[in-house]
Design a protein around this motif. Structure first.
Motif, PDB file in Angstrom:
ATOM      1  N   GLY A 160     -11.959  29.869  66.073  1.00 25.41           N
ATOM      2  CA  GLY A 160     -10.618  29.447  65.695  1.00 25.41           C
ATOM      3  C   GLY A 160      -9.972  30.308  64.632  1.00 25.41           C
ATOM      4  O   GLY A 160      -8.804  30.097  64.289  1.00 25.41           O
ATOM      5  N   MET A 161     -10.709  31.287  64.078  1.00 26.44           N
ATOM      6  CA  MET A 161     -10.177  32.153  63.030  1.00 26.44           C
ATOM      7  C   MET A 161      -9.454  33.345  63.658  1.00 26.44           C
ATOM      8  O   MET A 161      -9.985  33.991  64.568  1.00 26.44           O
ATOM      9  CB  MET A 161     -11.303  32.646  62.132  1.00 26.44           C
ATOM     10  N   ILE A 162      -8.225  33.625  63.197  1.00 27.79           N
ATOM     11  CA  ILE A 162      -7.436  34.714  63.767  1.00 27.79           C
ATOM     12  C   ILE A 162      -7.072  35.786  62.740  1.00 27.79           C
ATOM     13  O   ILE A 162      -6.224  36.635  63.013  1.00 27.79           O
ATOM     14  CB  ILE A 162      -6.147  34.181  64.424  1.00 27.79           C
ATOM     15  N   GLY A 163      -7.704  35.771  61.573  1.00 30.66           N
ATOM     16  CA  GLY A 163      -7.434  36.811  60.597  1.00 30.66           C
ATOM     17  C   GLY A 163      -7.636  36.335  59.177  1.00 30.66           C
ATOM     18  O   GLY A 163      -7.882  35.159  58.922  1.00 30.66           O
ATOM     19  N   SER A 164      -7.517  37.281  58.249  1.00 31.44           N
ATOM     20  CA  SER A 164      -7.621  36.986  56.818  1.00 31.44           C
ATOM     21  C   SER A 164      -6.277  37.284  56.164  1.00 31.44           C
ATOM     22  O   SER A 164      -5.629  38.284  56.486  1.00 31.44           O
ATOM     23  CB  SER A 164      -8.705  37.847  56.174  1.00 31.44           C
ATOM     24  N   ILE A 165      -5.870  36.423  55.254  1.00 33.29           N
ATOM     25  CA  ILE A 165      -4.581  36.578  54.589  1.00 33.29           C
ATOM     26  C   ILE A 165      -4.782  36.778  53.097  1.00 33.29           C
ATOM     27  O   ILE A 165      -5.637  36.137  52.488  1.00 33.29           O
ATOM     28  CB  ILE A 165      -3.668  35.360  54.863  1.00 33.29           C
ATOM     29  N   ASP A 166      -4.015  37.690  52.533  1.00 37.44           N
ATOM     30  CA  ASP A 166      -4.082  37.942  51.095  1.00 37.44           C
ATOM     31  C   ASP A 166      -2.854  38.760  50.714  1.00 37.44           C
ATOM     32  O   ASP A 166      -2.051  39.120  51.576  1.00 37.44           O
ATOM     33  CB  ASP A 166      -5.364  38.687  50.729  1.00 37.44           C
ATOM     34  N   ASP A 184     -10.266  44.755  63.036  1.00 40.64           N
ATOM     35  CA  ASP A 184     -10.060  46.157  63.364  1.00 40.64           C
ATOM     36  C   ASP A 184      -8.923  46.784  62.563  1.00 40.64           C
ATOM     37  O   ASP A 184      -8.329  47.780  62.982  1.00 40.64           O
ATOM     38  CB  ASP A 184      -9.793  46.323  64.862  1.00 40.64           C
ATOM     39  N   LEU A 185      -8.604  46.190  61.415  1.00 39.15           N
ATOM     40  CA  LEU A 185      -7.590  46.698  60.485  1.00 39.15           C
ATOM     41  C   LEU A 185      -6.175  46.609  61.055  1.00 39.15           C
ATOM     42  O   LEU A 185      -5.275  47.334  60.615  1.00 39.15           O
ATOM     43  CB  LEU A 185      -7.886  48.151  60.080  1.00 39.15           C
ATOM     44  N   TRP A 186      -5.954  45.736  62.018  1.00 37.31           N
ATOM     45  CA  TRP A 186      -4.624  45.540  62.567  1.00 37.31           C
ATOM     46  C   TRP A 186      -3.865  44.551  61.679  1.00 37.31           C
ATOM     47  O   TRP A 186      -4.253  43.401  61.540  1.00 37.31           O
ATOM     48  CB  TRP A 186      -4.714  45.012  63.994  1.00 37.31           C
ATOM     49  N   ILE A 187      -2.773  45.016  61.079  1.00 40.33           N
ATOM     50  CA  ILE A 187      -1.907  44.143  60.282  1.00 40.33           C
ATOM     51  C   ILE A 187      -0.876  43.551  61.222  1.00 40.33           C
ATOM     52  O   ILE A 187       0.115  44.208  61.556  1.00 40.33           O
ATOM     53  CB  ILE A 187      -1.220  44.915  59.144  1.00 40.33           C
TER      54      ILE A 187
END
Length: 253
Positions: free
Chosen positions: A105-111, A146-149
């Motif tokens: 269910g995780m689709i990325g990290s936010i900061d 994969d470093l996709w913003i």
């Protein structure tokens, strides 16, 4: 360097403003390279519009037009590929990788990070300066493994923290407006339809944010904290790559 060549090639061939024209006497006008270089120099150094006058033989008005057409051209030519929300196919890929890494269910990290504003106007410096430091602009990003913003929100004053930036950010606009793609996953036999992001401790305790455990007690809690902090480093890696490759004035929080 390759990206610069690609940008120049497409702008000079597909954007009418960058095509070389002739004046009323049949003499060739400004070349695409002159206009392109003027826009790049203005963006890179943040100088005044007339700073390229002697170097490129461009007046301030023409330099402004070069910059405006350059920015709009980049958006028109590359926006659909690089400035877009994840498609259903992208989401499935992100969900698959998240589940493989232990976070279904995780689709990325936010900061967020602070971008130093070297040429900040004096009248605005108080709004963009925290403490005794230099003026900064906040860059909020959601990044994948994969470093996709795939989400970036840039422009908030450096005096704001994560929560204040989040209040202004459009990251949840699709969900609020009912345009978000459907996401379905299962954890411990329970079905969920709302994806989530990995965050640090300052973000609010919402269902869409999964934070680490500050003082983990027991083997299970320690394992979770270790895995969460390890996977959340995706967005930190993105900021590191931006700083290393583009020589940006990015500072630590």
């Amino acid at each position: 360097m390759l990206l610069i060549v690609i940008f120049f090639d497409r702008l000079s061939n597909e954007v009418p403003y960058f095509k070389q024209k002739k004046d009323a006497l049949g003499r060739p006008g400004l070349s695409a390279l002159q206009k392109y270089t003027a826009a790049i120099r203005l963006l890179a150094y943040g100088t005044a519009l007339d700073a390229v006058d002697e170097y490129l033989r461009l007046g301030a008005t023409t330099a402004r037009l070069c910059l405006e057409h350059f920015v709009q051209g980049i958006i028109n030519l590359f926006g659909n590929e690089y400035l877009r929300r994840p498609t259903p196919e992208d989401l499935q890929r992100l969900l698959h990788v998240g589940e493989y890494r232990g976070f279904p269910g995780m689709i990325g990290s936010i900061d967020y990070m602070h971008w130093e504003w070297k040429n900040c106007p004096t009248a605005w410096s108080g709004q963009y300066t925290r403490g005794s430091g230099k003026p900064t602009i906040v860059l909020e990003a959601v990044a994948s493994y994969d470093l996709w913003i795939w989400h970036a929100f840039f422009g908030a004053p450096g005096t704001l923290n994560d929560i204040n930036v989040l209040d202004r950010s459009p990251v949840f606009d699709d969900i609020i407006q009912g345009r978000a793609p459907q996401v379905n996953f299962s954890i411990n036999g329970n079905e969920y339809n709302l994806a989530y992001y990995l965050t640090d401790g300052i973000y609010p305790k919402w269902a869409t944010f999964i934070q680490s455990i500050t003082l983990p007690q027991g083997a299970k809690a320690k394992l979770f904290a270790e895995r969460q902090e390890s996977v959340r480093k995706d967005v930190e890696r993105v900021f590191g790559v931006l700083q290393a490759r583009l020589f940006l004035g990015i500072k630590e929080k």
